[in-house]
Design a protein around this motif. Sequence first.
Motif, PDB file in Angstrom:
ATOM      1  N   PHE A 151      -5.448   4.146  -0.599  1.00  0.00           N
ATOM      2  CA  PHE A 151      -6.046   5.487  -0.644  1.00  0.00           C
ATOM      3  C   PHE A 151      -5.608   6.324   0.554  1.00  0.00           C
ATOM      4  O   PHE A 151      -5.250   7.501   0.409  1.00  0.00           O
ATOM      5  N   LEU A 152      -5.597   5.720   1.735  1.00  0.00           N
ATOM      6  CA  LEU A 152      -5.212   6.434   2.956  1.00  0.00           C
ATOM      7  C   LEU A 152      -3.770   6.928   2.864  1.00  0.00           C
ATOM      8  O   LEU A 152      -3.469   8.092   3.181  1.00  0.00           O
ATOM      9  N   LYS A 180      -4.903  -2.760  10.313  1.00  0.00           N
ATOM     10  CA  LYS A 180      -4.813  -3.996   9.531  1.00  0.00           C
ATOM     11  C   LYS A 180      -4.622  -5.204  10.440  1.00  0.00           C
ATOM     12  O   LYS A 180      -5.241  -6.262  10.224  1.00  0.00           O
ATOM     13  N   GLU A 227     -17.339  -6.428   0.286  1.00  0.00           N
ATOM     14  CA  GLU A 227     -16.431  -7.568   0.310  1.00  0.00           C
ATOM     15  C   GLU A 227     -17.162  -8.878   0.067  1.00  0.00           C
ATOM     16  O   GLU A 227     -16.635  -9.793  -0.565  1.00  0.00           O
ATOM     17  N   LEU A 242     -10.977   3.757  -6.481  1.00  0.00           N
ATOM     18  CA  LEU A 242     -12.079   4.303  -5.692  1.00  0.00           C
ATOM     19  C   LEU A 242     -13.385   3.561  -5.993  1.00  0.00           C
ATOM     20  O   LEU A 242     -14.193   3.321  -5.092  1.00  0.00           O
ATOM     21  N   SER A 272      -4.995  -3.864  -0.441  1.00  0.00           N
ATOM     22  CA  SER A 272      -6.092  -3.100   0.142  1.00  0.00           C
ATOM     23  C   SER A 272      -6.225  -1.748  -0.553  1.00  0.00           C
ATOM     24  O   SER A 272      -5.306  -0.919  -0.490  1.00  0.00           O
ATOM     25  N   SER A 273      -7.354  -1.533  -1.209  1.00  0.00           N
ATOM     26  CA  SER A 273      -7.619  -0.228  -1.837  1.00  0.00           C
ATOM     27  C   SER A 273      -7.770   0.856  -0.775  1.00  0.00           C
ATOM     28  O   SER A 273      -7.345   1.999  -0.983  1.00  0.00           O
ATOM     29  N   TYR A 274      -8.373   0.479   0.346  1.00  0.00           N
ATOM     30  CA  TYR A 274      -8.603   1.463   1.404  1.00  0.00           C
ATOM     31  C   TYR A 274      -7.291   2.009   1.951  1.00  0.00           C
ATOM     32  O   TYR A 274      -7.097   3.228   2.073  1.00  0.00           O
ATOM     33  N   SER A 277       0.829  -1.212   0.000  1.00  0.00           N
ATOM     34  CA  SER A 277       0.000   0.000   0.000  1.00  0.00           C
ATOM     35  C   SER A 277       0.858   1.254   0.000  1.00  0.00           C
ATOM     36  O   SER A 277       0.495   2.262  -0.620  1.00  0.00           O
ATOM     37  N   MET A 324     -13.497   0.277  -4.198  1.00  0.00           N
ATOM     38  CA  MET A 324     -13.732   0.422  -2.760  1.00  0.00           C
ATOM     39  C   MET A 324     -15.214   0.395  -2.420  1.00  0.00           C
ATOM     40  O   MET A 324     -15.584   0.097  -1.281  1.00  0.00           O
TER      41      MET A 324
END
Length: 278
Positions: A157-158, A204, A122, A115, A152-154, A92, A118
Amino acid sequence: MTMRKFKTGNLIFTALFALLSVFFLMPLVWMLSAASKTEKEVWTFPIQWIPTDWNLVANFKAVWMGDVAFGLFYMNSIKIALISTIATIVISAMAGYALGKLDFKGRTLIFTLMLAFMMIPEQATLVPRYIMIKELGLYDSHAALILMGMFSSYFTFLLRQFMIGIHNDMLEAAELDGAGFFRIFWSVVLPLSRPILATVGIIKFIWTWNDYQGPLIMLNSTKLYTIPLGMQFFKEEFGTQISVMMMASVAAILPLLALFLALQKQVIDGIAIGGVKG
């Protein structure tokens, strides 16, 4: 006068939140108390928060030295959570750096697709992931859970949003000194991103440690079970013995508490940095 009202308001809010925190902590305190009691004392009413007949050692032996392989489940969870967390942070962070700081063709499209992904629940991808794991020959293995948890896309992005806030002047100065993309990423971007990396690591690790759905679908062998699945064995073996169940629950949350205590300074620094930026 205004300052006095402000201080009074702060005191009221502080007292209110302190009272609310007591209610939130009561289940945890009761769990710790029940883990130290005999079974008879657990069911006494009104609740005796401090045990009169300590049974801590017996409950501990029932969890760790009983018929249920709690230690094996524990090590399985630690293995999966640690590897998944480290892999997620690395992948990430690299993806966030590329999307936030590198200029390449298709960057906006990739970020837009990320995005969009996301927004997909799931559960909607559970069957395709199961079929993919079966085709790869990874079913009923820890590798299946680790592979599913690495990306993890989340978190991408973070990290991307955090790295955007890093001044380009620092990166340009490193580039003038002869540093390449990877050297800038390793020596400049990552050290500045420690607060958000610690936050990502904590979240995580907690998600992976508490995951029930993934192991339930991807694991079949009892020896590969993690803590959430292992607790089902305790429910079958000690379902009526609340004190033993609470001892197992206390053991299950200890790594999460230790992780937070070890990284809380980084998390607080991240909150402070976010407040300054805001």
